[in-house]
Design an enzyme around this catalytic site. Structure first.
Site, PDB file in Angstrom:
ATOM      1  N   ILE A  16      45.167   4.756  23.263  1.00 33.16           N
ATOM      2  CA  ILE A  16      44.277   4.537  24.414  1.00 33.16           C
ATOM      3  C   ILE A  16      44.698   3.248  25.122  1.00 33.16           C
ATOM      4  CG2 ILE A  16      41.879   4.213  25.169  1.00 33.16           C
ATOM      5  CD1 ILE A  16      41.048   5.605  22.527  1.00 33.16           C
ATOM      6  N   ARG A  17      45.234   3.397  26.323  1.00 32.81           N
ATOM      7  CA  ARG A  17      45.821   2.235  27.021  1.00 32.81           C
ATOM      8  C   ARG A  17      46.582   1.357  26.024  1.00 32.81           C
ATOM      9  NH1 ARG A  17      42.505  -1.229  29.113  1.00 32.81           N
ATOM     10  NH2 ARG A  17      40.845  -0.486  27.800  1.00 32.81           N
TER      11      ARG A  17
ATOM     12  N   GLY B 163      39.955  -2.924  21.972  1.00 33.62           N
ATOM     13  CA  GLY B 163      39.004  -3.414  22.974  1.00 33.62           C
ATOM     14  C   GLY B 163      39.833  -3.895  24.143  1.00 33.62           C
ATOM     15  N   GLU B 164      39.605  -5.110  24.540  1.00 36.76           N
ATOM     16  CA  GLU B 164      40.364  -5.666  25.668  1.00 36.76           C
ATOM     17  C   GLU B 164      40.861  -7.047  25.236  1.00 36.76           C
ATOM     18  OE1 GLU B 164      40.552  -3.399  28.284  1.00 36.76           O
ATOM     19  OE2 GLU B 164      42.204  -4.758  28.669  1.00 36.76           O
ATOM     20  N   SER B 165      42.169  -7.187  25.124  1.00 33.92           N
ATOM     21  CA  SER B 165      42.709  -8.437  24.573  1.00 33.92           C
ATOM     22  C   SER B 165      42.416  -9.650  25.463  1.00 33.92           C
ATOM     23  CB  SER B 165      44.212  -8.307  24.315  1.00 33.92           C
ATOM     24  OG  SER B 165      44.872  -7.825  25.455  1.00 33.92           O
TER      25      SER B 165
ATOM     26  N   HIS C 268      44.721   4.119  17.274  1.00 38.15           N
ATOM     27  CA  HIS C 268      43.339   3.959  16.773  1.00 38.15           C
ATOM     28  C   HIS C 268      43.053   4.845  15.556  1.00 38.15           C
ATOM     29  CE1 HIS C 268      41.544   1.566  20.077  1.00 38.15           C
ATOM     30  NE2 HIS C 268      42.571   2.071  20.753  1.00 38.15           N
TER      31      HIS C 268
ATOM     32  N   CYS D 215      45.505  -1.743  18.266  1.00 35.29           N
ATOM     33  CA  CYS D 215      45.579  -1.755  19.732  1.00 35.29           C
ATOM     34  C   CYS D 215      45.388  -3.177  20.293  1.00 35.29           C
ATOM     35  CB  CYS D 215      44.602  -0.729  20.292  1.00 35.29           C
ATOM     36  SG  CYS D 215      45.127  -0.137  21.899  1.00 35.29           S
TER      37      CYS D 215
ATOM     38  N   GLU E  46      40.721   4.598  13.482  1.00 33.01           N
ATOM     39  CA  GLU E  46      39.267   4.740  13.269  1.00 33.01           C
ATOM     40  C   GLU E  46      38.694   5.929  14.043  1.00 33.01           C
ATOM     41  OE1 GLU E  46      40.666   2.722  15.343  1.00 33.01           O
ATOM     42  OE2 GLU E  46      39.408   2.383  17.102  1.00 33.01           O
TER      43      GLU E  46
ATOM     44  N   ARG F 140      51.306  -5.114  26.899  1.00 33.04           N
ATOM     45  CA  ARG F 140      49.999  -4.484  27.148  1.00 33.04           C
ATOM     46  C   ARG F 140      50.135  -3.248  28.037  1.00 33.04           C
ATOM     47  NH1 ARG F 140      46.099  -7.448  30.110  1.00 33.04           N
ATOM     48  NH2 ARG F 140      44.593  -6.061  29.112  1.00 33.04           N
TER      49      ARG F 140
END
Ligand code: GLN
Length: 185
Positions: free
Chosen positions: A133-134, A47-49, A169, A78, A171, A105
């Site tokens: 992903i990023r 997600g976004e940390s 990822h 991630c 998943e 990051r």
């Protein structure tokens, strides 16, 4: 039957849930700290940390997550890895300090630099399709941390005690072997 909690504040929690349920395990989407007591292990998804840091503060998740990680298995993918780490060069992220690594990051660049690679995973004894992903990079790893997989000389899957952290990822693949590994930790 044991229960796998999946932190469901933000990010890719549904895909983790699907994968764990395909393995025949019970899951619980965690939206409140009180729910943690019903779980035998926990997944912190990507997600976004920075956003997750804010949500941890708003919903008082920090201490309960730290205490959970001291006694039960946690897998972070991630952004989840970034949050589990002991150091991040970004003051907007307050990490949980559950695994002795330094995370950087967005180390491969922006969203358009996202990629996948088939990488041999010795701990699974096969190749695994890793989707970045990023993604973060693991800049430093203490000697207590076991490196399970690397890509171009950088660790991408690491483990310390019951804490498993991945820069990619699992998943998003069709291959449940990393989740299967985690369920046995
Ligand atoms: N770049 C995101 C972060 O810093 C992580 C991206 C992801 O989880 N896919 O938190």
């Amino acid at each position: 039957m044991s229960t796998t909690g999946i932190l469901a504040l933000q990010g890719g929690f549904f895909k983790h849930q699907e994968m764990v349920e395909k393995l025949g395990e019970k899951t619980l989407l965690i939206k409140k700290p009180e729910q943690l007591e019903f779980c035998d292990r926990l997944i912190i998804p990507g997600g976004e940390s920075t956003t997750l840091t804010k949500l941890f503060d708003i919903y008082d998740f920090r201490e309960p997550l730290i205490n959970f990680g001291k006694t039960r298995p946690v897998m972070g993918t991630c952004a989840g890895l970034i949050l589990l780490s002991s150091k991040v060069e970004d003051s907007r992220v307050k990490q949980l300090n559950l695994i002795d690594i330094e995370a950087e990051r967005n180390a491969y660049g922006s969203q358009v630099e996202s990629f996948s690679a088939d990488i041999y995973a010795d701990f699974l004894k096969k190749e695994y399709k890793c989707i970045f992903i990023r993604a973060p990079k693991i800049k430093e790893c203490s000697e207590n941390v076991k490196i399970l997989m690397s890509y171009e000389g950088n660790p991408i899957a690491v483990e310390q005690g019951r804490i498993l952290a991945l820069t990619f990822h699992p998943e998003l693949t069709q291959d449940p072997s990393i989740h299967e590994y985690f369920l046995k930790l």
